[in-house]
Design a protein around this motif. Structure first.
Motif, PDB file in Angstrom:
ATOM      1  N   TRP A   1      42.896  54.915  34.598  1.00 38.35           N
ATOM      2  CA  TRP A   1      41.721  54.803  35.448  1.00 38.35           C
ATOM      3  C   TRP A   1      42.014  53.908  36.647  1.00 38.35           C
ATOM      4  O   TRP A   1      41.489  54.127  37.735  1.00 38.35           O
ATOM      5  CB  TRP A   1      40.552  54.224  34.652  1.00 38.35           C
ATOM      6  N   GLY A   2      42.858  52.882  36.440  1.00 39.00           N
ATOM      7  CA  GLY A   2      43.183  51.980  37.532  1.00 39.00           C
ATOM      8  C   GLY A   2      43.957  52.661  38.650  1.00 39.00           C
ATOM      9  O   GLY A   2      43.955  52.189  39.786  1.00 39.00           O
ATOM     10  N   LYS A   3      44.605  53.791  38.335  1.00 40.19           N
ATOM     11  CA  LYS A   3      45.414  54.507  39.318  1.00 40.19           C
ATOM     12  C   LYS A   3      44.701  55.711  39.919  1.00 40.19           C
ATOM     13  O   LYS A   3      45.152  56.255  40.926  1.00 40.19           O
ATOM     14  CB  LYS A   3      46.716  54.991  38.659  1.00 40.19           C
ATOM     15  N   MET A   4      43.594  56.165  39.316  1.00 39.04           N
ATOM     16  CA  MET A   4      43.003  57.426  39.758  1.00 39.04           C
ATOM     17  C   MET A   4      42.256  57.255  41.076  1.00 39.04           C
ATOM     18  O   MET A   4      41.704  56.189  41.372  1.00 39.04           O
ATOM     19  CB  MET A   4      42.073  58.003  38.689  1.00 39.04           C
ATOM     20  N   SER A   5      42.260  58.313  41.859  1.00 41.37           N
ATOM     21  CA  SER A   5      41.612  58.290  43.169  1.00 41.37           C
ATOM     22  C   SER A   5      40.189  58.848  43.114  1.00 41.37           C
ATOM     23  O   SER A   5      39.390  58.581  44.016  1.00 41.37           O
ATOM     24  CB  SER A   5      42.431  59.109  44.168  1.00 41.37           C
ATOM     25  N   GLU A   6      39.873  59.596  42.071  1.00 41.85           N
ATOM     26  CA  GLU A   6      38.563  60.250  41.992  1.00 41.85           C
ATOM     27  C   GLU A   6      37.452  59.343  41.488  1.00 41.85           C
ATOM     28  O   GLU A   6      36.287  59.737  41.441  1.00 41.85           O
ATOM     29  CB  GLU A   6      38.626  61.512  41.131  1.00 41.85           C
ATOM     30  N   ALA A   7      37.789  58.112  41.096  1.00 45.17           N
ATOM     31  CA  ALA A   7      36.778  57.166  40.630  1.00 45.17           C
ATOM     32  C   ALA A   7      37.288  55.746  40.843  1.00 45.17           C
ATOM     33  O   ALA A   7      38.487  55.514  40.949  1.00 45.17           O
ATOM     34  CB  ALA A   7      36.469  57.394  39.148  1.00 45.17           C
ATOM     35  N   ARG A   8      36.359  54.802  40.944  1.00 48.47           N
ATOM     36  CA  ARG A   8      36.731  53.395  41.079  1.00 48.47           C
ATOM     37  C   ARG A   8      36.572  52.702  39.736  1.00 48.47           C
ATOM     38  O   ARG A   8      35.554  52.884  39.051  1.00 48.47           O
ATOM     39  CB  ARG A   8      35.863  52.717  42.133  1.00 48.47           C
ATOM     40  N   PHE A   9      37.572  51.917  39.373  1.00 50.76           N
ATOM     41  CA  PHE A   9      37.565  51.245  38.070  1.00 50.76           C
ATOM     42  C   PHE A   9      37.849  49.763  38.250  1.00 50.76           C
ATOM     43  O   PHE A   9      38.774  49.382  38.971  1.00 50.76           O
ATOM     44  CB  PHE A   9      38.614  51.875  37.150  1.00 50.76           C
ATOM     45  N   MET A  10      37.046  48.928  37.604  1.00 50.01           N
ATOM     46  CA  MET A  10      37.258  47.486  37.631  1.00 50.01           C
ATOM     47  C   MET A  10      37.028  46.956  36.217  1.00 50.01           C
ATOM     48  O   MET A  10      36.195  47.481  35.467  1.00 50.01           O
ATOM     49  CB  MET A  10      36.290  46.800  38.597  1.00 50.01           C
ATOM     50  N   MET A  11      37.799  45.906  35.856  1.00 49.77           N
ATOM     51  CA  MET A  11      37.579  45.302  34.541  1.00 49.77           C
ATOM     52  C   MET A  11      37.682  43.793  34.642  1.00 49.77           C
ATOM     53  O   MET A  11      38.209  43.236  35.609  1.00 49.77           O
ATOM     54  CB  MET A  11      38.553  45.860  33.507  1.00 49.77           C
ATOM     55  N   THR A  12      37.207  43.151  33.592  1.00 44.48           N
ATOM     56  CA  THR A  12      37.172  41.697  33.558  1.00 44.48           C
ATOM     57  C   THR A  12      37.245  41.228  32.113  1.00 44.48           C
ATOM     58  O   THR A  12      37.014  42.018  31.189  1.00 44.48           O
ATOM     59  CB  THR A  12      35.872  41.181  34.219  1.00 44.48           C
ATOM     60  N   VAL A  13      37.589  39.971  31.930  1.00 49.74           N
ATOM     61  CA  VAL A  13      37.536  39.353  30.592  1.00 49.74           C
ATOM     62  C   VAL A  13      36.721  38.070  30.696  1.00 49.74           C
ATOM     63  O   VAL A  13      36.724  37.390  31.731  1.00 49.74           O
ATOM     64  CB  VAL A  13      38.939  39.052  30.034  1.00 49.74           C
ATOM     65  N   ASP A  14      36.035  37.744  29.619  1.00 45.67           N
ATOM     66  CA  ASP A  14      35.217  36.524  29.624  1.00 45.67           C
ATOM     67  C   ASP A  14      36.089  35.274  29.678  1.00 45.67           C
ATOM     68  O   ASP A  14      35.733  34.277  30.320  1.00 45.67           O
ATOM     69  CB  ASP A  14      34.351  36.454  28.357  1.00 45.67           C
ATOM     70  N   VAL A  15      37.203  35.336  28.951  1.00 44.69           N
ATOM     71  CA  VAL A  15      38.106  34.181  28.862  1.00 44.69           C
ATOM     72  C   VAL A  15      39.506  34.628  29.268  1.00 44.69           C
ATOM     73  O   VAL A  15      40.066  35.545  28.651  1.00 44.69           O
ATOM     74  CB  VAL A  15      38.135  33.612  27.421  1.00 44.69           C
ATOM     75  N   GLY A  16      40.070  34.009  30.287  1.00 47.48           N
ATOM     76  CA  GLY A  16      41.389  34.397  30.762  1.00 47.48           C
ATOM     77  C   GLY A  16      42.514  33.785  29.933  1.00 47.48           C
ATOM     78  O   GLY A  16      42.280  32.979  29.030  1.00 47.48           O
ATOM     79  N   ASP A  17      43.737  34.219  30.216  1.00 50.36           N
ATOM     80  CA  ASP A  17      44.927  33.642  29.582  1.00 50.36           C
ATOM     81  C   ASP A  17      46.043  33.678  30.617  1.00 50.36           C
ATOM     82  O   ASP A  17      45.897  34.271  31.694  1.00 50.36           O
ATOM     83  CB  ASP A  17      45.287  34.417  28.310  1.00 50.36           C
ATOM     84  N   PRO A  18      47.178  33.017  30.352  1.00 52.18           N
ATOM     85  CA  PRO A  18      48.250  32.938  31.367  1.00 52.18           C
ATOM     86  C   PRO A  18      48.739  34.291  31.865  1.00 52.18           C
ATOM     87  O   PRO A  18      49.247  34.390  32.993  1.00 52.18           O
ATOM     88  CB  PRO A  18      49.356  32.172  30.622  1.00 52.18           C
TER      89      PRO A  18
ATOM     90  N   TRP B   1      46.834  37.038  32.197  1.00 50.66           N
ATOM     91  CA  TRP B   1      45.768  37.835  32.791  1.00 50.66           C
ATOM     92  C   TRP B   1      45.613  37.470  34.266  1.00 50.66           C
ATOM     93  O   TRP B   1      45.390  36.306  34.609  1.00 50.66           O
ATOM     94  CB  TRP B   1      44.444  37.594  32.061  1.00 50.66           C
ATOM     95  N   THR B   2      45.763  38.462  35.148  1.00 52.84           N
ATOM     96  CA  THR B   2      45.692  38.206  36.587  1.00 52.84           C
ATOM     97  C   THR B   2      44.416  38.766  37.211  1.00 52.84           C
ATOM     98  O   THR B   2      44.229  38.644  38.424  1.00 52.84           O
ATOM     99  CB  THR B   2      46.901  38.829  37.301  1.00 52.84           C
ATOM    100  N   GLY B   3      43.574  39.365  36.383  1.00 52.00           N
ATOM    101  CA  GLY B   3      42.353  39.975  36.904  1.00 52.00           C
ATOM    102  C   GLY B   3      41.181  39.020  36.921  1.00 52.00           C
ATOM    103  O   GLY B   3      41.316  37.801  36.783  1.00 52.00           O
ATOM    104  N   ASN B   4      39.982  39.599  37.068  1.00 58.13           N
ATOM    105  CA  ASN B   4      38.753  38.809  37.137  1.00 58.13           C
ATOM    106  C   ASN B   4      38.464  38.147  35.785  1.00 58.13           C
ATOM    107  O   ASN B   4      38.699  38.716  34.723  1.00 58.13           O
ATOM    108  CB  ASN B   4      37.591  39.725  37.517  1.00 58.13           C
ATOM    109  N   VAL B   5      37.953  36.933  35.856  1.00 59.89           N
ATOM    110  CA  VAL B   5      37.519  36.221  34.652  1.00 59.89           C
ATOM    111  C   VAL B   5      36.025  35.962  34.775  1.00 59.89           C
ATOM    112  O   VAL B   5      35.554  35.390  35.773  1.00 59.89           O
ATOM    113  CB  VAL B   5      38.274  34.898  34.467  1.00 59.89           C
TER     114      VAL B   5
END
Length: 282
Positions: free
Chosen positions: A169-186, A188-192
């Motif tokens: 989903w992160g690579k597809m062009s036909e839809a936008r995909f975003m994800m997050t985690v409540d608690v990050g770790d070393p 994890w580079t995405g949204n927290v």
């Protein structure tokens, strides 16, 4: 459910064989099944958002949301976290083992009714699998829908399910995909933060948009509040309600909320419908 099934004992499960088991997290697995009976395998159909009752012989039965594409019903999938006797027993099974299956039950998500509209999916934890039963057929008919967004959150990166699909989903062009985690770790580079923290980055618009929500009750509550603040009409917020659906056919009353049965009238409700229930979601 087809007419032949309606004539059968509604409490009698059909035998289904486990074709494959995928380990999703430390406590969650996905099971791919097919019916043992050839005619049942050919005739089985379901709608996105419906659920099945799965029984482990000698242990008990529990409800699970169908998580696979209803356009390909010859095999079907559900995802289970090991939290009770039935789910722990399920996690001990192997491909080739047989379980009992009743259903499908419930109303399911609207599909044709939202054609031509933008769609926004908001999933939390293992609330994502039931949404996949709608995401996949909508992607099959991508031209029938407007802007297409999927937002997904989990407690930690270790709790994310369907990791291979998330990468796709992160690579597809036909839809936008975003994800997050409540608690990050070393690693994890995405949204927290909780899933609503990515709403501003997603540039969500309420006009001509229908949102589908599935996840823990506390997540559903705050997602609905945020969607309302953005301007979503109550009828355009579609969510599942989580209750113990024991019989699946409105007989035992375990899932009753006032005059509604989650197993029969749900598990999918619009927020407009939820506002009329005696037990408030928001």
């Amino acid at each position: 459910m087809n007419k032949n099934r309606e004539m059968e004992n509604i409490y009698l499960p059909n035998l289904a064989r486990i074709k494959d088991i995928q380990s999703e997290t430390y406590d969650t697995r996905s099971f791919e099944l097919e019916f043992v009976d050839t005619q049942m395998k050919k005739s089985f159909q379901f709608r996105p958002g419906q659920f099945i009752e799965v029984s482990v012989l000698g242990i008990g039965e529990a409800p699970f949301g169908l998580a696979s594409n209803p356009n390909h019903p010859e095999t079907f999938r559900f995802t289970a976290r090991a939290v009770g006797s039935v789910t722990h027993a399920l996690h001990q099974l192997k491909p080739g083992d047989v379980v009992g299956v009743r259903g499908p039950f419930g109303n399911g998500f609207p599909f044709d009714e939202v054609k031509g509209k933008n769609v926004l999916f908001v999933g939390g934890g293992i609330g994502l699998p039931p949404l996949c039963s709608l995401i996949e057929p909508m992607l099959d008919a991508r031209k029938e829908f407007g802007d297409f967004q999927i937002l997904y959150g989990a407690r930690t990166s270790a709790d994310l399910v369907y990791k291979d699909r998330l990468k796709e989903w992160g690579k597809m062009s036909e839809a936008r995909f975003m994800m997050t985690v409540d608690v990050g770790d070393p690693d994890w580079t995405g949204n927290v933060g909780v899933v609503t923290t990515i709403f501003p980055k997603a540039n969500i618009v309420s006009k001509n948009t229908v949102s589908f929500v599935c996840g823990p009750p506390i997540m559903i509550r705050f997602v609905i509040l945020e969607l309302l603040s953005i301007g979503f009409a109550p009828e355009n917020i579609i969510s599942t309600l989580e209750r113990y659906m024991k019989c699946g056919v409105g007989k035992c009353g375990h899932c009753a909320i006032g005059h509604k049965y989650v197993c029969l009238d749900g598990p999918v409700f619009s927020y407009k419908e939820m506002m009329k229930l005696p037990e408030k979601v928001v």
